[in-house]
Design a protein around this motif. Structure first.
Motif, PDB file in Angstrom:
ATOM      1  N   ALA A 136       0.844  -1.196   0.000  1.00 57.77           N
ATOM      2  CA  ALA A 136       0.000   0.000   0.000  1.00 57.77           C
ATOM      3  C   ALA A 136       0.876   1.241   0.000  1.00 57.77           C
ATOM      4  O   ALA A 136       1.941   1.272   0.625  1.00 57.77           O
ATOM      5  N   CYS A 189      -2.622   0.598  -4.347  1.00 56.24           N
ATOM      6  CA  CYS A 189      -2.670  -0.742  -3.770  1.00 56.24           C
ATOM      7  C   CYS A 189      -2.184  -1.697  -4.848  1.00 56.24           C
ATOM      8  O   CYS A 189      -2.798  -1.791  -5.911  1.00 56.24           O
ATOM      9  N   LEU A 220      -7.014  -2.440   5.239  1.00 55.23           N
ATOM     10  CA  LEU A 220      -7.042  -3.295   4.053  1.00 55.23           C
ATOM     11  C   LEU A 220      -8.344  -4.068   4.004  1.00 55.23           C
ATOM     12  O   LEU A 220      -8.782  -4.651   4.996  1.00 55.23           O
ATOM     13  N   THR A 246      -3.004   7.417  -3.697  1.00 55.34           N
ATOM     14  CA  THR A 246      -3.122   6.132  -3.009  1.00 55.34           C
ATOM     15  C   THR A 246      -2.939   5.027  -4.046  1.00 55.34           C
ATOM     16  O   THR A 246      -3.460   5.117  -5.158  1.00 55.34           O
ATOM     17  N   ILE A 266      -7.354  -0.303  -0.237  1.00 54.50           N
ATOM     18  CA  ILE A 266      -6.682   0.215   0.963  1.00 54.50           C
ATOM     19  C   ILE A 266      -7.184   1.622   1.257  1.00 54.50           C
ATOM     20  O   ILE A 266      -7.577   2.369   0.360  1.00 54.50           O
TER      21      ILE A 266
END
Length: 400
Positions: A156, A171, A369, A169, A384
């Motif tokens: 992440a 993942c 998560l 962000t 995430i």
């Protein structure tokens, strides 16, 4: 009492003596950085043969058991982070400060391309251990990564730039499959780039990593990437191409694609170029061509991160976790590197066994998560969520 005091003092000494060994980032100039050179293939083969005995069962032989001679001196978690914070040209600021939605979108396309870095055949970064973190700052950009799952391996990333009102962000979880003449690793997971002051969110995926054995050993980024902004209705469709089986190099590291307006599916720009050279867009309305990405300006001559605040280092920091292995590899002391690597992996296995015996579930420190998917196939769509909206400056920085 004396034993407890000794243990306490030992812990305090360890915390004071945390050491991070950082190495130069993957860059256009040299696939593995200027402080590391991969040993020759024959040396690596002999090292591998030393780890197995005649008649050994190889069905359970995993990449974790590979000798350190097959590793570059950094974790995969660091490689993910480098693709965001190791740049010479601040494309992210261009994304945030573009005057029009289309201008900002083309900058996001360029930024997405900049996250692809050259890799070297026959060596790989370490597999991150559960709970491993990586925290680095470059200027106003603060980047934090955490290995939030080990089986399957999920990484992440959260990055913030309060000055330009940017949030990222990511993942990522990779699924490798042997395809006969190559190993194809599908890089799953969602990447989001938010321009907060513009109220725009860009969602994209990653190309796949393919390790080819024939006809010429190589590592390539291949496959389709889609970039979408729901607020503006703009989309980009990119195709990363590589050498054909016959060895034709016309498509090597090339990108083809287009930018469209999704409401009417009208093509605005055609995209053409090579991710390790230049990428240009062609305006369909007037035929004008504009270069939006120059790899040499962005991912060449990259500076190595440095520790600015040693006291701010965490024991979970990648460059601390793998410090002794890094030193062994850099100094070509393979026995010491192997011992350190085995010690790290065995320690994590022991912690996992203890959690299982106690019925404890490991919880990520910096992310939440979650995942949903098919019970029949085992495939899951992992998501995430950062626990903190903003990130503090990191103890490790990239010099500007």
């Amino acid at each position: 009492m004396s034993a407890k005091m000794d243990a306490k003092n030992e812990i305090e000494i360890e915390e004071k003596e945390l050491k991070a060994v950082l190495t130069s980032p993957l860059s256009l100039d040299n696939d593995s950085g200027n402080d590391y050179r991969a040993p020759n293939l024959l040396q690596r083969v002999f090292s591998l043969l030393k780890t197995v005995r005649p008649g050994s069962d190889l069905t359970r032989f995993t990449v974790l058991q590979l000798p350190a001679i097959f590793n570059i001196p950094k974790s995969q978690l660091q490689c993910y982070g480098e693709s965001i914070y190791c740049v010479n040209n601040d494309i992210l600021s261009r994304c945030a400060n573009g005057e029009t939605p289309l201008e900002r979108f083309t900058s996001v396309v360029a930024w997405s391309i900049s996250t692809v870095r050259p890799l070297m055949f026959g060596v790989a970064p370490y597999n991150p251990v559960l709970g491993e973190t990586h925290h680095v700052s470059r200027g106003n950009l603060n980047v934090l990564l955490e290995q939030v799952s080990h089986h399957p391996p999920v990484s992440a990333l959260h990055a913030t730039n309060e000055k330009d009102n940017i949030e990222i962000t990511m993942c990522q979880y990779a699924i490798p499959k042997f395809q006969g003449t190559c190993i194809e690793t599908r890089v799953h997971g969602k990447r989001q780039l938010k321009l907060l002051s513009k109220g725009e969110t860009y969602v994209m995926n990653s190309p796949n990593l393919v390790i080819k054995f024939l006809p010429v050993p190589d590592v390539e980024w291949l496959g389709n990437v889609t970039i979408k902004c729901q607020e503006t209705g703009l989309e980009a469709h990119l195709c990363y191409k590589g050498n054909s089986f016959l060895g034709r190099k016309g498509n090597y590291r090339s990108i083809r694609g287009k930018i469209i307006s999704s409401p009417d599916m009208k093509t605005i720009y055609e995209i053409n170029g090579h991710w390790d050279r230049t990428v240009a867009i062609k305006d369909i309305s007037n035929g004008k061509t504009t270069v939006i990405y120059r790899a040499k300006d962005v991912i060449s001559s990259l500076k190595t991160p440095v520790v600015k605040d040693p006291k701010g280092l965490q024991a979970s920091e990648s460059a601390v976790v793998w410090a002794k292995v890094n030193e062994g590899i850099l100094n070509k002391k393979w026995d010491k590197a192997n011992e350190a690597k085995i010690s790290i992996e065995e320690n994590k296995r022991e912690l996992a066994r203890n959690r299982m015996l106690k019925g404890e579930t490991w919880v990520p420190k910096h992310f939440v998560l979650s995942g949903s998917g098919s019970k029949e196939t085992g495939d899951r769509d992992w998501e995430i969520k950062p626990r903190n909206l903003t990130l503090p400056p990191a103890p490790i920085i990239v010099p500007l």
